[in-house]
Design a protein around this motif. Structure first.
Motif, PDB file in Angstrom:
ATOM      1  N   ARG A  20       0.822  -1.213   0.000  1.00  0.00           N
ATOM      2  CA  ARG A  20       0.000   0.000   0.000  1.00  0.00           C
ATOM      3  C   ARG A  20       0.855   1.262   0.000  1.00  0.00           C
ATOM      4  O   ARG A  20       1.892   1.319   0.650  1.00  0.00           O
ATOM      5  CB  ARG A  20      -0.906   0.021   1.231  1.00  0.00           C
ATOM      6  CG  ARG A  20      -2.020  -1.007   1.204  1.00  0.00           C
ATOM      7  CD  ARG A  20      -2.960  -0.819   2.390  1.00  0.00           C
ATOM      8  NE  ARG A  20      -4.008  -1.826   2.365  1.00  0.00           N
ATOM      9  CZ  ARG A  20      -5.143  -1.717   1.669  1.00  0.00           C
ATOM     10  NH1 ARG A  20      -5.362  -0.608   0.961  1.00  0.00           N
ATOM     11  NH2 ARG A  20      -6.035  -2.683   1.683  1.00  0.00           N
ATOM     12  N   LYS A  21       0.380   2.255  -0.734  1.00  0.00           N
ATOM     13  CA  LYS A  21       1.019   3.567  -0.653  1.00  0.00           C
ATOM     14  C   LYS A  21       0.699   4.229   0.683  1.00  0.00           C
ATOM     15  O   LYS A  21       1.560   4.862   1.297  1.00  0.00           O
ATOM     16  CB  LYS A  21       0.523   4.466  -1.781  1.00  0.00           C
ATOM     17  CG  LYS A  21       0.920   4.035  -3.168  1.00  0.00           C
ATOM     18  CD  LYS A  21       0.332   4.986  -4.201  1.00  0.00           C
ATOM     19  CE  LYS A  21       0.724   4.612  -5.614  1.00  0.00           C
ATOM     20  NZ  LYS A  21       0.104   5.508  -6.615  1.00  0.00           N
ATOM     21  N   THR A  22      -0.531   4.050   1.129  1.00  0.00           N
ATOM     22  CA  THR A  22      -0.981   4.650   2.381  1.00  0.00           C
ATOM     23  C   THR A  22      -1.701   3.596   3.203  1.00  0.00           C
ATOM     24  O   THR A  22      -2.639   2.956   2.713  1.00  0.00           O
ATOM     25  CB  THR A  22      -1.944   5.828   2.124  1.00  0.00           C
ATOM     26  OG1 THR A  22      -1.363   6.730   1.184  1.00  0.00           O
ATOM     27  CG2 THR A  22      -2.265   6.540   3.427  1.00  0.00           C
ATOM     28  N   GLU A  23      -1.252   3.387   4.434  1.00  0.00           N
ATOM     29  CA  GLU A  23      -1.904   2.407   5.296  1.00  0.00           C
ATOM     30  C   GLU A  23      -3.304   2.882   5.668  1.00  0.00           C
ATOM     31  O   GLU A  23      -3.574   4.081   5.767  1.00  0.00           O
ATOM     32  CB  GLU A  23      -1.078   2.165   6.554  1.00  0.00           C
ATOM     33  CG  GLU A  23       0.220   1.419   6.291  1.00  0.00           C
ATOM     34  CD  GLU A  23      -0.003   0.063   5.663  1.00  0.00           C
ATOM     35  OE1 GLU A  23      -0.955  -0.637   6.090  1.00  0.00           O
ATOM     36  OE2 GLU A  23       0.748  -0.305   4.737  1.00  0.00           O
ATOM     37  N   ALA A  47      -7.066   3.791   1.205  1.00  0.00           N
ATOM     38  CA  ALA A  47      -7.079   5.076   1.899  1.00  0.00           C
ATOM     39  C   ALA A  47      -7.674   6.124   0.969  1.00  0.00           C
ATOM     40  O   ALA A  47      -7.523   6.059  -0.256  1.00  0.00           O
ATOM     41  CB  ALA A  47      -5.673   5.468   2.319  1.00  0.00           C
ATOM     42  N   SER A  94      -6.847   9.047   0.236  1.00  0.00           N
ATOM     43  CA  SER A  94      -5.862   9.754  -0.589  1.00  0.00           C
ATOM     44  C   SER A  94      -5.437   8.955  -1.812  1.00  0.00           C
ATOM     45  O   SER A  94      -4.878   9.520  -2.764  1.00  0.00           O
ATOM     46  CB  SER A  94      -4.629  10.094   0.249  1.00  0.00           C
ATOM     47  OG  SER A  94      -4.038   8.909   0.762  1.00  0.00           O
ATOM     48  N   ASP A  95      -5.689   7.641  -1.829  1.00  0.00           N
ATOM     49  CA  ASP A  95      -5.269   6.799  -2.942  1.00  0.00           C
ATOM     50  C   ASP A  95      -6.400   6.447  -3.902  1.00  0.00           C
ATOM     51  O   ASP A  95      -6.176   5.791  -4.916  1.00  0.00           O
ATOM     52  CB  ASP A  95      -4.661   5.487  -2.420  1.00  0.00           C
ATOM     53  CG  ASP A  95      -3.349   5.711  -1.691  1.00  0.00           C
ATOM     54  OD1 ASP A  95      -2.662   6.683  -2.003  1.00  0.00           O
ATOM     55  OD2 ASP A  95      -3.039   4.894  -0.798  1.00  0.00           O
TER      56      ASP A  95
END
Length: 817
Positions: A334-337, A424, A426-427
């Motif tokens: 993942r880019k963002t958890e 997330a 943001s993603d």
């Protein structure tokens, strides 16, 4: 079940003697006890002349087999073989049915293949027009078959046949390819159904998953979008008794079959009369994306694009350097958890036209709506994605994944399914990773790495110097920060166990004491507390925590979390109210009588399936190395769960064997090659399972339990009585006087097969699971066991063994070589 019989018994001979008095004149589709089918041109032909049964030789081979083939086409096409592993060298073979309904293939006076007997007064064998060869009562037109070839498929699936599992009996029906065009013996490719999670169809190459067909979506398998639904219809049944797939013909103008080929393909074939050949109208695997998970976890495979792998929306490559070199096996992260407690911080991205991810560890609810499925995934912090389970009609059902998404493929046309990936916020609208830009950055990154290297080395030196001043407890705490486990505060464990009250103590092992506890939410737990004098240290503690955290199986104990605080090291497990198996087997009689035979058999099959998962079906190939009765726990329904992974080892890739100078485990359960030379493999666990099976049947402990009058151990005693035909004398008296003799004998035989001296002679766990339930006469004959503890070693055993815990035990013996 059908298997060869190595010794021709007198009782069987008596059945055959009268047969020679009759003529072998055969007519039509039926074989009676007064006839026999010989290898001189005799055949049975079904009523409508669709199929024939008789002796044949494949291609250039001189070997003879009994088989079934299409009778009305010019090319002899075999669809079923009886004696595929035991050919007849000449033309002396014959097929008969005895007066008790047993089908027998004999070569002169030697029986090479047989079925079980039928409880019919006047049995006959008949070849039906669907290609099924059955044993029925004469003049009975019902489908009351005592035996049928459809239950023992070879490489071909005919309409009406099934592949899958009978969950009540544990019987697995699958297709096994021929070894070659001139050899019908079982080859390396097996096609069948995996019933775990949301059931799927697989091809295995040996024990390795080779191709995955995905879950059933109401119309087709997710990974077989090219199924010709205008030509065939399908039934996929999933209930508490069975999981199976079958198909039926829609277009009766075409002769059709499904076959597992020796090249590893699973093909839907149609007979083209003008060409006098079978043509594949559909087959799998088709391309590189059909191999198992070529793009790694959370990667998507595009078979028509270059490069073929990309990360899912919201994910990035785990290893950028390897990814740019077209090594995608590490997959994506993942880019963002996710912050799943904040409902505004995550959402779902719809990825269309997908082959759904591996559903072996997913959960499925066929009645839930897609809206409720979304709500379920939103409320579950572990949920990673969801999808519709049934795409037929308006769609229904719910599949939920709580693990990484693996083996995902994208189709160009609109024949795949929608997958809803939890991301997330943001993603959700981020662009897909541009790998061409990444490649242009490689040179810059390499230069930066070289520049940073010296700075990093200096920083690491300072960091290591500072770390030396930390306490041992702090160091251990840092070592386990990478565990994917919940951490419990020490105060929580103290309150749950009433400050480790002696009243809550369940047992004592090499690890330390084990306590029962109850958390504030009412969940009952078992706490393994590492004692300061324990032989096990941080390495074993971390090994067990990391391994069990990654394993999910109904026959493995579930690790809830751990506690590392204030010098304490503790593992928190689900509580097993019935404790460990050894307390029932080797404890007082009031407990042993609770182990009736159905319970013992369920325990044997459960342990076997748990080991199969460790050796073959989990993401990690794991050797337990300390399987024994005290490491098998029993839940409230007496279902077994394997525990204690402190000594387990992970095997990677195609590794199958390793050795060690520090032999760990428990005497009596160790295989000879491990105890003597430190060599361990999956066959070491198979040996331990064999010991355990014999202990469950006899109620006698092998380790240190000698038959003093004979100066031998339990395994040797079982082996001696087996050779004398008196092994039933050893059955635990607690079982009672009434039990299924054939099933008990089968388990004893499997136990002896597992403890054979040579590791190469022992069966794999997949073979053990298949053998369970077979009649003992149909299993291969065991060779001499590896006794490990001989009469000369009894003193060594008694001095080196330790008192075993009755709950969550970790007592081991360590030998230094």
């Amino acid at each position: 079940m059908t298997m060869p019989i190595s010794v021709f018994k007198v009782a069987a001979l008596l059945f055959f003697v009268p047969f020679t008095l009759f003529s072998s004149s055969l007519g039509g589709d039926t074989l009676t006890p007064t006839q026999h089918l010989t290898d001189n041109g005799d055949i049975l032909i079904s009523a409508a002349s669709s199929f024939a049964l008789g002796f044949f030789s494949p291609n250039s081979s001189a070997n003879r087999y009994i088989g079934i083939w299409y009778h009305n086409i010019s090319l002899q096409t075999i669809v079923w073989v009886a004696n595929r592993q035991h050919p007849i060298a000449g033309s002396s073979g014959r097929l008969s049915i005895t007066t008790n309904g047993t089908l027998v293939i004999a070569d002169n006076s030697t029986v090479i293949w047989s079925t079980f007997s039928a409880a019919f007064a006047n049995p006959i064998a008949r070849l039906l027009d669907n290609g099924n060869f059955v044993v029925v009562e004469a003049n009975d037109n019902s489908n009351n078959f005592a035996w049928e070839s459809f239950n023992f498929p070879t490489d071909t699936l005919l309409p009406g046949m099934k592949i899958g599992w009978n969950l009540t009996s544990g019987t697995n029906h699958n297709l096994t390819a021929w070894l070659g065009d001139d050899d019908p013996s079982p080859g390396g490719y097996v096609t069948g159904v995996d019933f775990r999670g949301d059931p799927q169809i697989f091809i295995w190459s040996g024990t390795r998953q080779y191709w995955r067909g995905g879950p059933w979506n109401g119309l087709r398998f997710s990974g077989i979008p090219q199924m010709k639904l205008d030509m065939v219809g399908c039934d996929f049944v999933v209930d508490s008794d069975a999981v199976f797939w079958s198909y039926y013909i829609r277009d009766f103008s075409l002769l059709q079959r499904v076959v597992a080929t020796s090249s590893g393909h699973f093909e839907h074939q149609v007979w083209i009369g003008k060409r006098k050949s079978w043509e594949a109208v559909g087959f799998v695997p088709r391309d590189e994306c059909d191999t198992i998970s070529p793009c790694g976890p959370n990667g998507i495979c595009y078979p028509t694009r270059e490069p073929m792998c990309t990360c899912m929306q919201g994910f990035r490559p785990e290893n950028t350097k390897s990814w740019d070199l077209s090594d995608w096996t590490d997959g994506c992260v993942r880019k963002t958890e996710l912050d799943c407690h904040n409902r505004t911080d995550f959402g779902f991205f719809t990825q269309s036209n997908m082959k759904l991810p591996d559903t072996s560890r997913s959960t499925v609810d066929w009645s839930m709506s897609l809206e409720n499925c979304r709500a379920l995934c939103s409320a579950n912090c572990s949920c990673t994605a969801y999808a519709s389970a049934n795409t037929s009609g308006s769609g229904s059902g719910c599949i939920v994944w709580t693990t990484e998404l693996t083996d995902v493929k994208l189709y160009d046309s609109g024949i795949g399914q929608d997958l809803y990936i939890k991301l997330a916020a943001s993603d959700l609208n981020s662009e897909e990773p541009d790998h061409s830009h990444q490649r242009r950055l490689v040179i810059i990154i390499l230069v930066l790495v070289a520049t940073i290297f010296l700075v990093a080395c200096g920083a690491c030196s300072i960091w290591i110097w500072k770390k030396r001043g930390r306490s041992n407890a702090d160091e251990e705490n840092d070592q386990v920060q990478d565990m994917d486990l919940p951490f419990y505060d020490l105060s929580t464990i103290v309150n749950a166990t009433d400050d480790f009250s002696s009243d809550n103590k369940l047992g004592q092992g090499g690890f330390g004491p084990v306590y029962k506890g109850k958390l504030e939410d009412g969940i009952e737990i078992a706490v393994k507390r590492l004692s300061k004098t324990s032989e096990q240290g941080m390495e074993e503690f971390k090994n067990e925590a990391l391994l069990i955290a990654k394993l999910q199986h109904r026959n493995l104990v579930r690790l809830l979390g751990c506690c590392i605080q204030g010098g304490e090291r503790m593992l928190v497990y689900e509580y097993m109210p019935n404790g460990s198996l050894d307390a029932f087997l080797f404890g007082d009689e009031t407990k042993s009588v609770l182990l009736d035979w159905p319970t013992r058999y369920n325990i044997i099959t459960g342990i076997s399936r748990g080991l199969l998962y460790l050796h073959q079906d989990s993401r990690l190939r794991i050797i337990h190395r300390d399987l024994k009765a005290s490491n098998v726990l029993l839940d409230k329904d007496m279902n077994p769960k394997i525990s204690d992974f402190g000594m387990a080892r992970i095997f990677g890739g195609e590794d199958s064997e390793d050795n060690t100078r520090r032999v760990v485990g428990t005497y009596g359960y160790m295989s000879p090659e491990y105890a003597m030379h430190g060599i361990f493999s999956v066959k070491s666990d198979v040996f331990s399972l064999g010991v355990l099976i014999l202990e469950i049947v006899t109620g006698k402990r092998n380790r240190g339990a000698y038959y003093y009058a004979l100066n031998i151990n339990m395994i040797e005693h079982v082996w001696n009585l087996w050779k004398e035909g008196k092994v039933l004398e050893l059955i635990d008296a607690s079982i009672g006087l009434i039990f299924p003799t054939a099933e008990v004998m089968s388990c004893i035989k499997i136990g002896l097969l597992c403890v054979q001296d040579r590791a190469s002679d022992r069966p794999t766990m997949s073979s053990v699971v298949k053998m369970l339930g077979n009649d003992t006469s149909l299993l291969p004959e065991p060779l001499q066991p590896g006794f490990v503890i001989s009469s000369s070693s009894s003193a060594v055993d008694s001095s080196s063994s330790k008192k075993e815990s009755s709950y969550y035990n970790t007592a081991t013996t360590a030998l230094k070589g």
